[in-house]
Design an enzyme around this catalytic site. Structure first.
Site, mmCIF file in Angstrom:
data_model
loop_
_atom_site.group_PDB
_atom_site.id
_atom_site.type_symbol
_atom_site.label_atom_id
_atom_site.label_comp_id
_atom_site.label_asym_id
_atom_site.label_seq_id
_atom_site.Cartn_x
_atom_site.Cartn_y
_atom_site.Cartn_z
ATOM 1 N N HIS A 33 19.591 53.039 26.515
ATOM 2 C CA HIS A 33 20.013 52.763 25.144
ATOM 3 C C HIS A 33 21.534 52.868 25.054
ATOM 4 O O HIS A 33 22.194 53.379 25.954
ATOM 5 C CB HIS A 33 19.352 53.747 24.175
ATOM 6 C CG HIS A 33 17.906 53.485 23.968
ATOM 7 N ND1 HIS A 33 16.939 54.155 24.679
ATOM 8 C CD2 HIS A 33 17.249 52.629 23.166
ATOM 9 C CE1 HIS A 33 15.746 53.715 24.296
ATOM 10 N NE2 HIS A 33 15.908 52.781 23.374
ATOM 11 N N TYR A 69 7.631 45.706 21.949
ATOM 12 C CA TYR A 69 7.612 47.171 21.825
ATOM 13 C C TYR A 69 7.227 47.570 20.402
ATOM 14 O O TYR A 69 6.390 48.458 20.197
ATOM 15 C CB TYR A 69 9.006 47.701 22.183
ATOM 16 C CG TYR A 69 9.174 49.182 22.023
ATOM 17 C CD1 TYR A 69 8.654 50.065 22.962
ATOM 18 C CD2 TYR A 69 9.878 49.719 20.940
ATOM 19 C CE1 TYR A 69 8.826 51.435 22.823
ATOM 20 C CE2 TYR A 69 10.059 51.076 20.790
ATOM 21 C CZ TYR A 69 9.534 51.935 21.741
ATOM 22 O OH TYR A 69 9.711 53.291 21.594
ATOM 23 N N CYS A 90 12.322 50.605 15.053
ATOM 24 C CA CYS A 90 12.287 49.146 15.243
ATOM 25 C C CYS A 90 10.976 48.531 14.762
ATOM 26 O O CYS A 90 10.803 47.318 14.818
ATOM 27 C CB CYS A 90 12.560 48.771 16.693
ATOM 28 S SG CYS A 90 11.264 49.258 17.803
HETATM 29 O O1 GFB Z 1 20.188 51.248 21.928
HETATM 30 P P1 GFB Z 1 20.196 49.780 22.015
HETATM 31 O O2 GFB Z 1 20.149 49.194 23.359
HETATM 32 O O3 GFB Z 1 19.024 49.072 21.236
HETATM 33 O O4 GFB Z 1 21.553 49.362 21.240
HETATM 34 P P2 GFB Z 1 18.693 48.734 19.705
HETATM 35 C C1 GFB Z 1 21.924 48.087 21.204
HETATM 36 C C2 GFB Z 1 23.203 47.832 20.440
HETATM 37 O O5 GFB Z 1 24.325 48.376 21.131
HETATM 38 C C3 GFB Z 1 23.368 46.324 20.421
HETATM 39 C C4 GFB Z 1 25.122 47.309 21.665
HETATM 40 O O6 GFB Z 1 24.102 45.940 19.284
HETATM 41 C C5 GFB Z 1 24.163 46.096 21.706
HETATM 42 O O7 GFB Z 1 24.832 44.875 21.685
HETATM 43 N N1 GFB Z 1 25.651 47.697 22.987
HETATM 44 C C6 GFB Z 1 26.961 47.655 23.344
HETATM 45 C C7 GFB Z 1 24.962 48.163 24.048
HETATM 46 N N2 GFB Z 1 27.122 48.029 24.603
HETATM 47 C C8 GFB Z 1 25.901 48.369 25.081
HETATM 48 C C9 GFB Z 1 25.445 48.860 26.343
HETATM 49 O O8 GFB Z 1 26.199 49.055 27.298
HETATM 50 N N3 GFB Z 1 24.105 49.112 26.451
HETATM 51 C C10 GFB Z 1 23.235 48.924 25.412
HETATM 52 N N4 GFB Z 1 21.951 49.226 25.579
HETATM 53 N N5 GFB Z 1 23.648 48.420 24.221
HETATM 54 C C11 GFB Z 1 16.406 49.552 20.411
HETATM 55 C C12 GFB Z 1 15.144 48.907 20.903
HETATM 56 O O9 GFB Z 1 17.146 48.592 19.794
HETATM 57 O O10 GFB Z 1 16.165 50.542 19.486
HETATM 58 C C13 GFB Z 1 14.209 49.926 21.392
HETATM 59 O O11 GFB Z 1 15.456 47.967 21.896
HETATM 60 C C14 GFB Z 1 14.093 51.119 20.461
HETATM 61 O O12 GFB Z 1 12.980 49.319 21.541
HETATM 62 C C15 GFB Z 1 15.439 51.620 19.963
HETATM 63 O O13 GFB Z 1 13.322 50.794 19.364
HETATM 64 C C16 GFB Z 1 15.323 52.667 18.900
HETATM 65 O O14 GFB Z 1 19.121 49.819 18.774
HETATM 66 O O15 GFB Z 1 19.200 47.387 19.346
#
Ligand code: GFB
Length: 313
Positions: free
Chosen positions: A181, A138, A111
């Site tokens: 995540h 972050y 990110c």
């Molecule tokens: O892993 P995540 O939370 O973060 O994934 P990022 C987010 C994606 O999954 C978004 C979808 O498109 C969300 O809308 N999603 C669907 C969900 N259902 C869910 C759910 O139940 N929980 C979650 N968490 N997401 C992260 C950064 O970004 O990437 C961190 O926030 C870090 O800082 C990581 O860098 C590698 O991939 O968007």
């Protein structure tokens, strides 16, 4: 090659990445792996970190301690995400330099790249455009850590390198629905819906963003590989770590649903954020050195689901 019998400090050994690093080091015969729990050593306390390095004198350091979380946690606790990470990094990097650590590996994150970076994202895309707002605090902390490693190398001649992993998953992940995540959250949501016989599982966003997922055991192997085969040079001190392939969140959800064996429907809650539209790493730098990810996504999800069932009754 880093000496497996030397004292190796893994900061953050209870987390997803740190625990995988300890497993990998032990598999590779490391005999003096140093760890401290948060209760034993608060890495945000500069004096405590200095005293720890003065006493223990590790020769190598893996800096995997960080405040991490999924998209919702990043949005809800932005001050914690920037503040805690800056403090931890600063304290550990400065102490490592002060006490003559031979080599250190810092864990970054994909990110750090601009929201609209060309895909797949190459190392030179760092600091070429605005960041994704949901995780900017972050990302800024992680960018600061990377720049600090590079600055230490230039000013003090240290050998501080960094790995830039894509989205991670595996045993030891945080399965909390609010702060975790996406992959861990999906495993839990589908599992609980199956157990409770719920007709629908609600997921966040539209399902259209694309993400790349790396099993944490592959990452741990890559981190050791980097420590053995990659040195900080004047033009580069970090490399991307990923699989080189991505899929939509919708495709991921269908894969997890099938592995868990849930037969109900999926509903998308578009009031929740999608985050960055695509995040795929160019992994040719690491491939040129001779390392590639090995664990296929479906196999890794299956193993992680088994781990979840054993550890979250
Ligand atoms: O892993 P995540 O939370 O973060 O994934 P990022 C987010 C994606 O999954 C978004 C979808 O498109 C969300 O809308 N999603 C669907 C969900 N259902 C869910 C759910 O139940 N929980 C979650 N968490 N997401 C992260 C950064 O970004 O990437 C961190 O926030 C870090 O800082 C990581 O860098 C590698 O991939 O968007």
């Amino acid at each position: 090659m880093i000496d497996r019998s030397a004292r190796i400090y893994v900061a953050g050994h209870r987390g997803l990445v740190g625990s995988a690093l300890v497993r990998r080091l032990e598999q590779e015969g490391a005999s003096d792996v140093l760890t401290r729990t948060r209760a034993e050593l608060d890495l945000t306390d500069a004096r405590a970190v200095d005293a720890f390095f003065a006493d223990e004198r590790p020769r190598y350091v893996f800096l995997a301690a960080a405040k991490v979380g999924g998209i919702h946690a990043n949005r809800s606790l932005p001050a914690d995400f920037i503040g805690e990470n800056l403090r931890i990094q600063c304290n550990v990097l400065e102490a490592a330099q002060r006490y003559g650590v031979d080599k250190l590996l810092f864990l970054g994150s994909s990110c750090i790249y601009p929201k609209h970076a060309p895909q797949p994202m190459r190392e030179e895309h760092l600091l070429t455009g605005p960041l994704e707002p949901t995780n900017q605090p972050y990302a800024v902390a992680k960018i600061a850590g990377m720049v600090m490693c590079e600055s230490m190398n230039r000013q003090h001649g240290t050998n501080f390198i960094a790995a830039m992993p894509t989205n991670l998953y595996g045993p030891g992940d945080n399965f909390d629905l609010e702060s975790g995540h996406v992959l861990a959250a999906l495993i839990r949501r589908f599992h609980e819906a199956k157990e409770q016989g719920s007709p629908t599982v609600e997921l966040w966003g539209t399902g259209s963003p694309r993400r790349e997922f790396l099993h944490v055991d592959d990452l741990a192997e890559a981190c050791l590989f980097l420590m053995d085969h990659f040195d900080a040079t004047t033009d580069r001190h970090f490399l991307n770590v990923g699989t080189g392939t991505d899929l939509t969140i919708r495709e991921l959800a269908e894969t997890v649903r099938d592995i868990v064996g849930y037969t109900g429907a999926i509903a998308w809650n578009a009031d929740m954020p999608d985050g960055t539209p695509r995040k795929l790493l160019d992994v040719s730098g690491l491939a040129d050195l001779g390392w590639r990810a090995r664990i296929p996504l479906s196999e890794g999800i299956r193993a992680t689901y088994e781990w979840y069932q054993r550890n979250h009754p």
